[in-house]
Scaffold this motif. Sequence first.
Motif: not given
Length: 275
Positions: A42-48, A88-97
Amino acid sequence: MLDGSALQPGDIAGLGLLNMPSGWIGLVRTGPGFVLRAYNQLLDETLDRPLDSPRVFLRATGDYDNDLAQLSYSTDGATFTPLGTALRLPYQLKTFQGTRYALFAFNSEGREGGCAQFDDFHVAEPLADRSQNLPLGKIITLTNLGNGTSVWSNRNGMLHSARPGSPEAQSPGIRFRVHDRGQGRVALEAIDGSGFITVVGLGLSGDVRLCKQETDGSLFQWQDMLRGQCMLLSLKNHRYVAIDPHTGEPYSAESPGARPDRKDGAVFTWREAAE
């Protein structure tokens, strides 16, 4: 626990939260050694973080009230350090999962890689067992979440409401003993001696009474709503005990269930009370 000893350069292995957006935490095998990486799509965040050992414990902790998850890691399996911004833990509606756990290993350079060894994958669900949430054998008070009134056995033998601060709200009529009837079923007996909460007739307003003798109408399924909240399903007519929070009428047993905000008069908070 992830053992990345057999990973080859370009391999990535770890624990993922699969959704849109997704996130993961895992080991990246580089030429010189190993790097711990967390990624938030979501944030395009990478931490090493550099690692001295290819063995690491990975964890995702869910806050399901706020739909967030925090990724963390440990080198000893005891002390975990968060890495990255909460996902984020969404319930997304593209595949309803909703979000799913994933263990993964692949080579990011398009060539044959090594392998990852995962051991002791454990899912802890502390809120899953609700059997200890029922106040069986205890004396409790019930407060309607819709308007803040106490459930009260009034002088006419009907289940009614007592407003906060009123003499009725301080009386023994707001205390009930929870009798265990097995499989989450209960009978509630008023401590003031007026009897058992009982559904009579059709369960309309005024049909939730206090009866000296326990009957089939006195049996309720206690529906735990977590964190000290509950609903009472009458097993006489399979409707919930409730009030209209705005009218002041007596209790009925004709509600089909609660609204998402739980403020429509069918959900209660309960507290243990002294006898």
